[in-house]
Design an enzyme around this catalytic site. Structure first.
Site, mmCIF file in Angstrom:
data_model
loop_
_atom_site.group_PDB
_atom_site.id
_atom_site.type_symbol
_atom_site.label_atom_id
_atom_site.label_comp_id
_atom_site.label_asym_id
_atom_site.label_seq_id
_atom_site.Cartn_x
_atom_site.Cartn_y
_atom_site.Cartn_z
ATOM 1 N N ASP A 1 -7.232 3.180 -8.233
ATOM 2 C CA ASP A 1 -7.681 3.840 -9.084
ATOM 3 C C ASP A 1 -7.358 4.161 -9.889
ATOM 4 O O ASP A 1 -6.667 3.832 -11.175
ATOM 5 C CB ASP A 1 -6.671 5.185 -8.183
ATOM 6 C CG ASP A 1 -7.114 5.107 -6.871
ATOM 7 O OD1 ASP A 1 -7.699 4.905 -6.131
ATOM 8 O OD2 ASP A 1 -5.571 4.377 -6.350
ATOM 9 N N ASP B 1 5.353 1.653 -3.313
ATOM 10 C CA ASP B 1 4.951 1.838 -5.089
ATOM 11 C C ASP B 1 4.979 0.336 -4.965
ATOM 12 O O ASP B 1 5.425 -0.441 -5.072
ATOM 13 C CB ASP B 1 5.300 2.606 -6.070
ATOM 14 C CG ASP B 1 4.393 2.596 -7.355
ATOM 15 O OD1 ASP B 1 4.249 1.664 -7.494
ATOM 16 O OD2 ASP B 1 4.961 3.687 -7.690
ATOM 17 N N GLU C 1 0.702 -1.071 -0.148
ATOM 18 C CA GLU C 1 -0.239 -0.062 -0.095
ATOM 19 C C GLU C 1 1.025 1.678 -0.039
ATOM 20 O O GLU C 1 1.773 1.249 0.841
ATOM 21 C CB GLU C 1 -1.428 -0.196 1.179
ATOM 22 C CG GLU C 1 -1.580 1.116 1.702
ATOM 23 C CD GLU C 1 -2.610 1.716 0.154
ATOM 24 O OE1 GLU C 1 -2.816 0.477 0.004
ATOM 25 O OE2 GLU C 1 -2.049 2.279 -0.216
HETATM 26 C C1 LIG Z 1 -9.906 2.503 -4.774
HETATM 27 S S1 LIG Z 1 -8.070 1.870 -3.379
HETATM 28 C C2 LIG Z 1 -8.667 -0.041 -3.208
HETATM 29 C C3 LIG Z 1 -8.575 -0.529 -1.626
HETATM 30 C C4 LIG Z 1 -8.326 -1.598 -1.468
HETATM 31 N N1 LIG Z 1 -7.670 -2.463 -3.232
HETATM 32 C C5 LIG Z 1 -10.702 -1.743 -1.795
HETATM 33 O O1 LIG Z 1 -10.643 -2.650 -3.104
HETATM 34 O O2 LIG Z 1 -10.856 -1.556 -0.692
HETATM 35 C C6 LIG Z 1 -6.764 1.963 -4.333
HETATM 36 C C7 LIG Z 1 -5.387 1.404 -3.542
HETATM 37 O O3 LIG Z 1 -4.739 1.075 -3.444
HETATM 38 C C8 LIG Z 1 -3.229 2.442 -3.567
HETATM 39 N N2 LIG Z 1 -2.433 2.411 -4.458
HETATM 40 C C9 LIG Z 1 -2.535 3.223 -5.592
HETATM 41 N N3 LIG Z 1 -1.543 3.430 -6.325
HETATM 42 C C10 LIG Z 1 -0.462 2.267 -5.400
HETATM 43 C C11 LIG Z 1 0.849 1.689 -5.623
HETATM 44 N N4 LIG Z 1 1.491 2.141 -7.081
HETATM 45 N N5 LIG Z 1 0.852 1.168 -4.935
HETATM 46 C C12 LIG Z 1 0.299 0.362 -3.531
HETATM 47 N N6 LIG Z 1 -0.737 0.911 -4.079
HETATM 48 C C13 LIG Z 1 -1.540 1.850 -4.368
HETATM 49 C C14 LIG Z 1 -4.235 3.610 -3.260
HETATM 50 O O4 LIG Z 1 -3.724 3.677 -2.089
HETATM 51 C C15 LIG Z 1 -5.528 2.915 -2.279
HETATM 52 O O5 LIG Z 1 -5.416 2.764 -1.093
#
Ligand SMILES: C[S@@+](CC[C@H](N)C(=O)[O-])C[C@H]1O[C@@H](n2cnc3c(N)ncnc32)[C@H](O)[C@@H]1O
Length: 218
Positions: free
Chosen positions: A127, A104, A77
């Site tokens: 996202d 990342d 995360e």
């Molecule tokens: C829309 S949320 C979905 C969270 C979870 N997977 C859910 O379904 O409830 C997207 C998550 O991905 C994380 N995120 C975005 N880009 C990322 C990356 N490159 N590496 C790790 N996490 C990432 C964001 O911070 C966020 O917590």
């Protein structure tokens, strides 16, 4: 899920994986010198490992790690506040088979995960970054898809879900055409158990959920 505030960092340390974060000054040097994580060192056993990229507040990790204690889970995360909140929830439940890396996921998969070492990868509701000029921030790129395929063991699965039809279609195309994974199941769903916090949120809003599973051939 019960409301819970973050536990002190000391309590979370056993669960957190020490990895460089892109917002730290030493990121470039650390990236250059990093080596793949050792699963036996990290988990203290040889059990299969599954990774969730973008684990948010940790709902999937909590459910998966508590119902499948014979499997190890690594959540990745990028947002520190979510990583620490998820870690607090996991520590409160005393789960020994889960670790969290705050970095990342694209970088960790590329530099920190050995080839053919992972049983499954989970990517839920990344996202979509709607605007064209923001597409480079998307998690599911051709490179990311290739590193998923590289790190999965033969017979391993990538699980993907999104509420955005166009992003889902584009991602499926990358997973199949760029990464060579085989589509196993594709479904639109509005029932069954919630996979994650965002699935619950979107289904309560009445949105269609698209789910796909992709196999790395033996
Ligand atoms: C829309 S949320 C979905 C969270 C979870 N997977 C859910 O379904 O409830 C997207 C998550 O991905 C994380 N995120 C975005 N880009 C990322 C990356 N490159 N590496 C790790 N996490 C990432 C964001 O911070 C966020 O917590």
């Amino acid at each position: 899920m019960a409301r819970l505030h973050r536990l002190p960092l000391e309590a979370l340390r056993p669960l957190l994986v020490e990895v460089p974060h892109p917002r730290t000054p030493a990121w470039r040097e650390l990236s250059a010198t990093s080596r793949p994580l050792s699963w036996p060192e990290l988990f203290g056993n040889d059990r299969p490992v599954e990774i969730e990229v973008g684990s948010g507040k940790g709902m999937f990790l909590i459910n998966a790690a508590s119902t499948r204690p014979e499997t190890n889970f690594l959540g990745i995360e990028i947002e520190r506040k979510y990583a620490l909140l998820a870690a607090s929830r996991l520590v409160q439940r005393g789960l020994a088979n889960v670790r969290l890396a705050c970095t990342d996921g694209r970088w960790l998969l590329e530099y920190g995960v050995a080839s053919e070492s992972v049983q499954a990868i989970h990517v839920y509701f990344p996202d979509p970054w709607w605007k064209h000029r923001h597409h480079k921030r998307r998690l599911l790129t051709a490179d990311f898809a290739r590193h998923c395929a590289r790190t999965l063991r033969p017979g391993g699965l990538l699980h993907f879900a999104s509420d955005v039809a166009a992003y889902f279609e584009e991602s499926c195309r990358l997973l199949v055409e760029a990464a060579g994974l085989q589509p196993v199941t594709m479904a639109e769903t509005s029932d069954g158990a919630y996979l994650s916090h965002f699935e619950r949120k979107y289904r309560l809003q009445g949105r269609t959920i698209y789910r796909g599973r992709f196999l790395k051939a033996r």
